[in-house]
Scaffold this motif. Sequence first.
Motif, PDB file in Angstrom:
ATOM      1  N   LEU A  37     -26.240  11.985-117.780  1.00 39.45           N
ATOM      2  CA  LEU A  37     -25.417  11.230-116.918  1.00 39.45           C
ATOM      3  C   LEU A  37     -24.930   9.876-117.706  1.00 39.45           C
ATOM      4  CD1 LEU A  37     -23.710  10.818-114.183  1.00 39.45           C
ATOM      5  CD2 LEU A  37     -25.895   9.857-113.404  1.00 39.45           C
ATOM      6  N   MET A  38     -23.585   9.859-118.012  1.00 34.72           N
ATOM      7  CA  MET A  38     -23.384   8.843-118.726  1.00 34.72           C
ATOM      8  C   MET A  38     -21.890   7.974-118.075  1.00 34.72           C
ATOM      9  SD  MET A  38     -22.680  11.260-122.183  1.00 34.72           S
ATOM     10  CE  MET A  38     -22.390  12.771-121.168  1.00 34.72           C
ATOM     11  N   VAL A  39     -21.771   6.846-118.816  1.00 33.93           N
ATOM     12  CA  VAL A  39     -20.583   6.133-118.170  1.00 33.93           C
ATOM     13  C   VAL A  39     -19.794   5.173-119.484  1.00 33.93           C
ATOM     14  CG1 VAL A  39     -21.886   5.364-116.017  1.00 33.93           C
ATOM     15  CG2 VAL A  39     -22.058   4.027-118.045  1.00 33.93           C
ATOM     16  N   ASN A  40     -18.780   5.122-119.335  1.00 38.90           N
ATOM     17  CA  ASN A  40     -18.215   4.259-120.369  1.00 38.90           C
ATOM     18  C   ASN A  40     -18.817   2.781-120.451  1.00 38.90           C
ATOM     19  OD1 ASN A  40     -15.940   2.185-121.135  1.00 38.90           O
ATOM     20  ND2 ASN A  40     -15.208   4.043-122.124  1.00 38.90           N
ATOM     21  N   SER A  41     -19.177   2.634-121.648  1.00 38.95           N
ATOM     22  CA  SER A  41     -19.777   1.144-121.898  1.00 38.95           C
ATOM     23  C   SER A  41     -19.145  -0.011-121.216  1.00 38.95           C
ATOM     24  CB  SER A  41     -20.249   1.074-123.407  1.00 38.95           C
ATOM     25  OG  SER A  41     -20.933   1.936-123.887  1.00 38.95           O
ATOM     26  N   ARG A  74     -14.194   2.776-104.213  1.00 42.67           N
ATOM     27  CA  ARG A  74     -13.983   4.067-103.615  1.00 42.67           C
ATOM     28  C   ARG A  74     -12.421   4.494-104.129  1.00 42.67           C
ATOM     29  NH1 ARG A  74     -16.887   6.591 -99.858  1.00 42.67           N
ATOM     30  NH2 ARG A  74     -17.998   4.539 -99.362  1.00 42.67           N
ATOM     31  N   GLY A  75     -12.548   5.644-104.536  1.00 36.97           N
ATOM     32  CA  GLY A  75     -11.203   6.011-105.054  1.00 36.97           C
ATOM     33  C   GLY A  75     -10.352   5.604-106.358  1.00 36.97           C
ATOM     34  N   LYS A  76     -11.425   4.986-107.039  1.00 37.59           N
ATOM     35  CA  LYS A  76     -10.999   4.569-108.375  1.00 37.59           C
ATOM     36  C   LYS A  76     -11.684   5.017-109.480  1.00 37.59           C
ATOM     37  CE  LYS A  76      -8.320   0.698-106.320  1.00 37.59           C
ATOM     38  NZ  LYS A  76      -8.469  -0.796-105.850  1.00 37.59           N
ATOM     39  N   VAL A  77     -12.761   5.644-109.181  1.00 36.04           N
ATOM     40  CA  VAL A  77     -13.536   6.075-110.213  1.00 36.04           C
ATOM     41  C   VAL A  77     -13.590   7.545-110.418  1.00 36.04           C
ATOM     42  CG1 VAL A  77     -16.059   6.330-110.865  1.00 36.04           C
ATOM     43  CG2 VAL A  77     -15.456   4.312-109.612  1.00 36.04           C
ATOM     44  N   ASN A  78     -13.345   7.973-111.636  1.00 33.39           N
ATOM     45  CA  ASN A  78     -12.983   9.202-112.237  1.00 33.39           C
ATOM     46  C   ASN A  78     -14.090   9.703-113.027  1.00 33.39           C
ATOM     47  OD1 ASN A  78     -10.215   9.376-111.137  1.00 33.39           O
ATOM     48  ND2 ASN A  78      -9.583   8.239-112.595  1.00 33.39           N
ATOM     49  N   TYR A  79     -14.356  10.950-112.818  1.00 29.23           N
ATOM     50  CA  TYR A  79     -15.411  11.748-113.718  1.00 29.23           C
ATOM     51  C   TYR A  79     -14.894  12.765-114.356  1.00 29.23           C
ATOM     52  CZ  TYR A  79     -16.694  15.337-110.425  1.00 29.23           C
ATOM     53  OH  TYR A  79     -16.592  16.458-109.651  1.00 29.23           O
ATOM     54  N   ALA A  82     -13.105   6.773-124.382  1.00 28.98           N
ATOM     55  CA  ALA A  82     -11.811   5.904-124.419  1.00 28.98           C
ATOM     56  C   ALA A  82     -11.616   5.170-123.226  1.00 28.98           C
ATOM     57  CB  ALA A  82     -10.607   6.846-124.760  1.00 28.98           C
ATOM     58  N   GLY A  83     -12.126   5.658-122.307  1.00 27.97           N
ATOM     59  CA  GLY A  83     -11.844   4.843-120.900  1.00 27.97           C
ATOM     60  C   GLY A  83     -11.040   5.294-120.095  1.00 27.97           C
ATOM     61  N   GLN A  84     -10.586   6.591-120.413  1.00 26.93           N
ATOM     62  CA  GLN A  84      -9.490   7.307-119.355  1.00 26.93           C
ATOM     63  C   GLN A  84     -10.280   7.839-118.295  1.00 26.93           C
ATOM     64  OE1 GLN A  84      -6.262   7.545-120.378  1.00 26.93           O
ATOM     65  NE2 GLN A  84      -6.963   6.270-122.021  1.00 26.93           N
ATOM     66  N   VAL A  85     -11.519   8.161-118.227  1.00 26.18           N
ATOM     67  CA  VAL A  85     -12.328   8.491-117.209  1.00 26.18           C
ATOM     68  C   VAL A  85     -13.719   7.362-117.337  1.00 26.18           C
ATOM     69  CG1 VAL A  85     -11.551  10.733-116.867  1.00 26.18           C
ATOM     70  CG2 VAL A  85     -13.661  10.242-118.356  1.00 26.18           C
ATOM     71  N   GLN A  86     -14.311   7.187-116.156  1.00 29.28           N
ATOM     72  CA  GLN A  86     -15.370   6.325-116.410  1.00 29.28           C
ATOM     73  C   GLN A  86     -16.917   6.983-116.301  1.00 29.28           C
ATOM     74  OE1 GLN A  86     -12.949   5.976-113.705  1.00 29.28           O
ATOM     75  NE2 GLN A  86     -11.914   5.095-115.287  1.00 29.28           N
ATOM     76  N   VAL A  87     -16.929   8.064-115.930  1.00 29.26           N
ATOM     77  CA  VAL A  87     -18.254   9.009-115.784  1.00 29.26           C
ATOM     78  C   VAL A  87     -18.185  10.241-116.305  1.00 29.26           C
ATOM     79  CG1 VAL A  87     -20.109   9.397-114.040  1.00 29.26           C
ATOM     80  CG2 VAL A  87     -18.505   7.485-113.734  1.00 29.26           C
ATOM     81  N   SER A  88     -19.325  10.841-116.731  1.00 32.46           N
ATOM     82  CA  SER A  88     -19.482  12.390-117.136  1.00 32.46           C
ATOM     83  C   SER A  88     -20.847  12.629-117.035  1.00 32.46           C
ATOM     84  CB  SER A  88     -18.793  12.561-118.536  1.00 32.46           C
ATOM     85  OG  SER A  88     -18.719  13.811-118.782  1.00 32.46           O
ATOM     86  N   PHE A  89     -21.143  13.782-116.648  1.00 31.01           N
ATOM     87  CA  PHE A  89     -22.482  14.574-116.820  1.00 31.01           C
ATOM     88  C   PHE A  89     -22.479  15.697-117.967  1.00 31.01           C
ATOM     89  CE2 PHE A  89     -25.226  14.497-113.054  1.00 31.01           C
ATOM     90  CZ  PHE A  89     -26.477  14.248-113.623  1.00 31.01           C
ATOM     91  N   ASP A  90     -23.059  15.746-118.965  1.00 32.80           N
ATOM     92  CA  ASP A  90     -22.870  16.662-119.930  1.00 32.80           C
ATOM     93  C   ASP A  90     -24.088  16.782-120.802  1.00 32.80           C
ATOM     94  OD1 ASP A  90     -21.493  18.602-121.329  1.00 32.80           O
ATOM     95  OD2 ASP A  90     -19.714  17.813-121.435  1.00 32.80           O
ATOM     96  N   ALA A  91     -24.113  17.995-121.631  1.00 32.50           N
ATOM     97  CA  ALA A  91     -25.378  18.141-122.466  1.00 32.50           C
ATOM     98  C   ALA A  91     -25.485  17.231-123.416  1.00 32.50           C
ATOM     99  CB  ALA A  91     -25.220  19.571-123.006  1.00 32.50           C
TER     100      ALA A  91
END
Length: 179
Positions: free
Chosen positions: A35-39, A57-62, A103-112
Amino acid sequence: SAADAGNPVLYKSVRYDSVKDFEPVGLIYDAPLVLMVNSSLPVKSVEDLIAYAKEHRGKVNYSSPGNGSVSHLAMSEFMRRTGIEMTHVPYQGAAKSLTDLAAGQVQVSFDAYAAAQPFLAGGRVRAIAVSSSERISVLPSVPTVAESGLGDFDLVPWVGLLAPAGTPRAVVDKVSEEL
């Protein structure tokens, strides 16, 4: 793989029965998600992410490598358990998904980890948790989602070897031993 095993639950029609049509041979590997976030996000933990997502709410993209991917499903389960809402931005593969996270286009991701490692090393992406029940050796200081307050959260994609149903037991056993 985990996807093949889960597809009958996700889709109305598949051309196989993942239980009846295959004989399990063995596990090839598993790959806990990170689980990662943009720094640039003021988030250093799962607790911080939950608070941030509720406040914004409504402003965080993953991002995810695509609709129905294990990453997408893991984030859906994470949101269900935490009561937060984030907007899903599906990509065609992990590279673009994680590039846009960095790059900050999205704020959060879950990946390998394998896909995320170059982005984590570059410092523009921060790992805040892993999806397995135990910490992973390559990120020993990063807690598990479960340690971070989500109880029994343990979602790990895996790849295994299957043989067609009816394969002789001796063949399955021999291949499993070699694997």
